[in-house]
Design a protein around this motif. Structure first.
Motif, PDB file in Angstrom:
ATOM      1  N   VAL A 226       0.846  -1.205   0.000  1.00 54.88           N
ATOM      2  CA  VAL A 226       0.000   0.000   0.000  1.00 54.88           C
ATOM      3  C   VAL A 226       0.879   1.252   0.000  1.00 54.88           C
ATOM      4  O   VAL A 226       0.643   2.196  -0.762  1.00 54.88           O
ATOM      5  CB  VAL A 226      -0.949   0.004   1.214  1.00 54.88           C
ATOM      6  CG1 VAL A 226      -1.680   1.343   1.319  1.00 54.88           C
ATOM      7  CG2 VAL A 226      -1.964  -1.129   1.113  1.00 54.88           C
ATOM      8  N   GLN A 227       1.911   1.251   0.832  1.00 53.22           N
ATOM      9  CA  GLN A 227       2.797   2.414   0.908  1.00 53.22           C
ATOM     10  C   GLN A 227       3.558   2.630  -0.396  1.00 53.22           C
ATOM     11  O   GLN A 227       3.705   3.770  -0.860  1.00 53.22           O
ATOM     12  CB  GLN A 227       3.785   2.244   2.068  1.00 53.22           C
ATOM     13  CG  GLN A 227       3.147   2.370   3.437  1.00 53.22           C
ATOM     14  CD  GLN A 227       4.169   2.295   4.564  1.00 53.22           C
ATOM     15  OE1 GLN A 227       5.265   1.774   4.394  1.00 53.22           O
ATOM     16  NE2 GLN A 227       3.793   2.818   5.722  1.00 53.22           N
ATOM     17  N   VAL A 228       4.034   1.543  -1.005  1.00 56.25           N
ATOM     18  CA  VAL A 228       4.778   1.666  -2.263  1.00 56.25           C
ATOM     19  C   VAL A 228       3.877   2.232  -3.360  1.00 56.25           C
ATOM     20  O   VAL A 228       4.281   3.118  -4.123  1.00 56.25           O
ATOM     21  CB  VAL A 228       5.368   0.305  -2.688  1.00 56.25           C
ATOM     22  CG1 VAL A 228       5.873   0.341  -4.130  1.00 56.25           C
ATOM     23  CG2 VAL A 228       6.507  -0.097  -1.757  1.00 56.25           C
ATOM     24  N   VAL A 229       2.654   1.739  -3.452  1.00 53.32           N
ATOM     25  CA  VAL A 229       1.714   2.256  -4.455  1.00 53.32           C
ATOM     26  C   VAL A 229       1.456   3.743  -4.221  1.00 53.32           C
ATOM     27  O   VAL A 229       1.470   4.548  -5.158  1.00 53.32           O
ATOM     28  CB  VAL A 229       0.386   1.465  -4.418  1.00 53.32           C
ATOM     29  CG1 VAL A 229      -0.684   2.154  -5.258  1.00 53.32           C
ATOM     30  CG2 VAL A 229       0.605   0.040  -4.928  1.00 53.32           C
ATOM     31  N   ARG A 230       1.249   4.129  -2.973  1.00 59.57           N
ATOM     32  CA  ARG A 230       0.986   5.541  -2.657  1.00 59.57           C
ATOM     33  C   ARG A 230       2.176   6.432  -3.010  1.00 59.57           C
ATOM     34  O   ARG A 230       1.997   7.514  -3.575  1.00 59.57           O
ATOM     35  CB  ARG A 230       0.641   5.675  -1.178  1.00 59.57           C
ATOM     36  CG  ARG A 230      -0.756   5.183  -0.844  1.00 59.57           C
ATOM     37  CD  ARG A 230      -1.019   5.180   0.649  1.00 59.57           C
ATOM     38  NE  ARG A 230      -2.436   4.888   0.918  1.00 59.57           N
ATOM     39  CZ  ARG A 230      -2.913   4.547   2.105  1.00 59.57           C
ATOM     40  NH1 ARG A 230      -2.094   4.440   3.144  1.00 59.57           N
ATOM     41  NH2 ARG A 230      -4.206   4.309   2.252  1.00 59.57           N
ATOM     42  N   ILE A 231       3.373   5.980  -2.696  1.00 57.44           N
ATOM     43  CA  ILE A 231       4.559   6.790  -2.995  1.00 57.44           C
ATOM     44  C   ILE A 231       4.778   6.898  -4.494  1.00 57.44           C
ATOM     45  O   ILE A 231       5.138   7.964  -5.014  1.00 57.44           O
ATOM     46  CB  ILE A 231       5.808   6.219  -2.284  1.00 57.44           C
ATOM     47  CG1 ILE A 231       5.661   6.342  -0.763  1.00 57.44           C
ATOM     48  CG2 ILE A 231       7.071   6.938  -2.755  1.00 57.44           C
ATOM     49  CD1 ILE A 231       5.414   7.746  -0.254  1.00 57.44           C
ATOM     50  N   PHE A 260       4.342  10.866   5.648  1.00 56.95           N
ATOM     51  CA  PHE A 260       4.561  10.874   4.200  1.00 56.95           C
ATOM     52  C   PHE A 260       6.032  11.130   3.866  1.00 56.95           C
ATOM     53  O   PHE A 260       6.631  10.399   3.068  1.00 56.95           O
ATOM     54  CB  PHE A 260       3.690  11.941   3.548  1.00 56.95           C
ATOM     55  CG  PHE A 260       3.994  12.177   2.086  1.00 56.95           C
ATOM     56  CD1 PHE A 260       3.672  11.232   1.131  1.00 56.95           C
ATOM     57  CD2 PHE A 260       4.626  13.355   1.678  1.00 56.95           C
ATOM     58  CE1 PHE A 260       3.957  11.446  -0.218  1.00 56.95           C
ATOM     59  CE2 PHE A 260       4.910  13.579   0.344  1.00 56.95           C
ATOM     60  CZ  PHE A 260       4.575  12.620  -0.613  1.00 56.95           C
ATOM     61  N   ASN A 261       6.622  12.156   4.472  1.00 55.42           N
ATOM     62  CA  ASN A 261       8.021  12.498   4.191  1.00 55.42           C
ATOM     63  C   ASN A 261       8.961  11.354   4.549  1.00 55.42           C
ATOM     64  O   ASN A 261       9.880  11.028   3.791  1.00 55.42           O
ATOM     65  CB  ASN A 261       8.418  13.760   4.963  1.00 55.42           C
ATOM     66  CG  ASN A 261       7.816  15.017   4.352  1.00 55.42           C
ATOM     67  OD1 ASN A 261       7.542  15.070   3.151  1.00 55.42           O
ATOM     68  ND2 ASN A 261       7.594  16.026   5.172  1.00 55.42           N
ATOM     69  N   LYS A 262       8.706  10.730   5.687  1.00 54.68           N
ATOM     70  CA  LYS A 262       9.558   9.624   6.143  1.00 54.68           C
ATOM     71  C   LYS A 262       9.431   8.421   5.203  1.00 54.68           C
ATOM     72  O   LYS A 262      10.432   7.814   4.799  1.00 54.68           O
ATOM     73  CB  LYS A 262       9.166   9.223   7.567  1.00 54.68           C
ATOM     74  CG  LYS A 262      10.026   8.119   8.162  1.00 54.68           C
ATOM     75  CD  LYS A 262       9.578   7.793   9.584  1.00 54.68           C
ATOM     76  CE  LYS A 262      10.408   6.639  10.156  1.00 54.68           C
ATOM     77  NZ  LYS A 262       9.958   6.299  11.536  1.00 54.68           N
ATOM     78  N   ALA A 268      11.803   6.140  -1.935  1.00 59.56           N
ATOM     79  CA  ALA A 268      12.376   6.815  -3.111  1.00 59.56           C
ATOM     80  C   ALA A 268      13.842   7.193  -2.929  1.00 59.56           C
ATOM     81  O   ALA A 268      14.524   7.518  -3.901  1.00 59.56           O
ATOM     82  CB  ALA A 268      11.557   8.059  -3.449  1.00 59.56           C
ATOM     83  N   GLY A 269      14.320   7.166  -1.678  1.00 59.59           N
ATOM     84  CA  GLY A 269      15.729   7.480  -1.434  1.00 59.59           C
ATOM     85  C   GLY A 269      16.033   8.960  -1.406  1.00 59.59           C
ATOM     86  O   GLY A 269      17.205   9.357  -1.359  1.00 59.59           O
ATOM     87  N   THR A 270      15.003   9.798  -1.440  1.00 59.73           N
ATOM     88  CA  THR A 270      15.192  11.243  -1.437  1.00 59.73           C
ATOM     89  C   THR A 270      13.936  11.896  -0.868  1.00 59.73           C
ATOM     90  O   THR A 270      12.921  11.221  -0.679  1.00 59.73           O
ATOM     91  CB  THR A 270      15.475  11.767  -2.861  1.00 59.73           C
ATOM     92  OG1 THR A 270      15.750  13.163  -2.809  1.00 59.73           O
ATOM     93  CG2 THR A 270      14.291  11.527  -3.784  1.00 59.73           C
TER      94      THR A 270
END
Length: 280
Positions: A226-231, A260-262, A268-270
Motif C-alpha cells: 500500500v505504501q509503495v503504491v501511494r509513494i 509521508f516524508n519519512k 524513493a531514497g530522497t
C-alpha cells in the motif's frame, strides 16, 4: 538447494547484461524491484510465479516476460521448485546503436507475458545461448555481434506476437486471480484508508491468510505494498502538478505529512522536494 548460476555478463554500465541460472529448490527475490532498463526473462524449464503490473502470472517453459523500465516486479517459486532461465537487461540505446527501426519496436509496448509457440522456441533459445557464448568468450567484436543477435531476437519476438491471437491472461490458481484483483483494488483506491482487515473482509478472505499469500506471491507485506503504491502515485503528482507537498501527501492517502516524508524518503531514497527538483 542445487544451483547453477553463471556470472552476469555486462556490456557497458547499463547497456546490456545476460545471465543463466538453473535452480532446484524454493527461492524468491529478496525484494520486489524496478530498474531503468528493459528486461527479458525467458524460462527454459520449470515454472515460476511472477508478479508484475498488479498481476500474478504463472510462467512456464517457453514463456517470456517482457518488463518495461521502472515496472515493479518480483519472482517466486511455484509448486514446482525446479527452474532454468535466462535473464537479459538492455537499454533502448543499446538497440538503437544497431538499428533505430528495431528500437522503435520497444515503443508503446506494455510489460507482458508472451507464450512462445513450441515451433519458435528452438530459434529463440538459439539466440539466447549464442549471446551467452559470445559474452563468455569475448572474441573480437563480440559486443557488436551480441547487439546484432539482440536485434534479431526483438524482430523475431515482434513477428511472433503479431501472428498470435490476443492472449488472454488465464490464472493458474484461484488465489493468483484473487491477489491480482486485490493489488488492482489497492492501486485504484490508494487515496482511501486501506487496512488488511477491511480488504480481507471485502474479498471474503481471512486477514491472516491474505497476509501470508499476498507476501508469498508479490514479495510485499500488505501494508508495505500500500505504501509503495501511494509513494509511486505521489511521485507522478510531484512531476505532473505544482500542488504543495502537503496536498500531494493527502491525495496519496497519507494522514500526516511527517509520515509521508519519512515513507517517501525510505522508498524513493530522497525527499519529495528533492525528487520534484530532480525530475520536474
Amino acid at each position: 538447494m542445487i544451483d547453477r548460476l553463471q556470472p552476469k555478463y555486462h556490456i557497458g554500465d547499463h547497456d546490456f547484461s545476460i545471465q543463466y541460472m538453473s535452480r532446484n529448490g524454493s527461492s524468491s527475490m529478496p525484494r520486489p524491484h524496478e530498474h531503468p532498463y528493459f528486461e527479458l526473462y525467458y524460462l527454459l524449464n520449470g515454472e515460476r510465479v511472477y508478479f508484475m503490473d498488479d498481476n500474478v502470472f504463472t510462467v512456464k517453459k517457453g514463456d517470456l516476460m517482457i518488463v518495461n523500465p521502472h515496472e515493479l516486479h518480483s519472482t517466486a517459486s511455484s509448486d514446482k521448485l525446479i527452474f532454468e532461465r535466462v535473464l537479459i537487461g538492455f537499454s533502448r540505446t543499446f538497440i538503437e546503436q544497431g538499428d533505430a527501426a528495431v528500437a522503435n519496436l520497444l515503443e508503446h509496448g506494455t510489460s507482458r507475458l508472451v507464450r512462445i509457440p513450441l515451433k519458435h522456441q528452438p530459434e529463440i533459445e538459439r539466440l539466447l545461448h549464442s549471446m551467452l557464448a559470445e559474452c563468455q568468450t569475448e572474441q573480437t567484436h563480440y559486443s557488436s555481434l551480441v547487439r546484432s543477435l539482440m536485434n534479431e531476437l526483438l524482430i523475431r519476438l515482434h513477428r511472433i506476437e503479431t501472428t498470435l491471437q490476443s492472449q488472454t491472461h488465464e490464472y493458474e490458481h484461484p488465489m493468483h486471480q484473487k491477489i491480482s484483483e486485490i493489488a488492482q483494488y489497492i492501486k485504484s483506491n490508494f487515496h482511501e484508508k486501506l487496512t488488511l482487515e477491511q480488504v480481507a473482509k471485502q474479498f471474503y478472505i481471512s486477514p491472516s491468510y491474505l497476509s501470508r499469500v499476498f507476501t508469498r506471491l508479490t514479495g510485499f507485506h500488505f501494508r508495505e505494498y500500500v505504501q509503495v503504491v501511494r509513494i509511486r502515485e505521489a511521485q507522478k503528482m510531484l512531476v505532473s502538478s505544482r500542488d504543495s507537498v502537503q496536498i500531494i501527501s493527502e491525495l496519496a492517502g497519507f494522514e500526516h505529512i511527517a509520515h509521508f516524508n519519512k515513507t517517501f524518503k525510505k522508498i524513493a531514497g530522497t525527499t519529495p522536494l528533492q525528487y520534484r527538483k530532480r525530475h520536474g
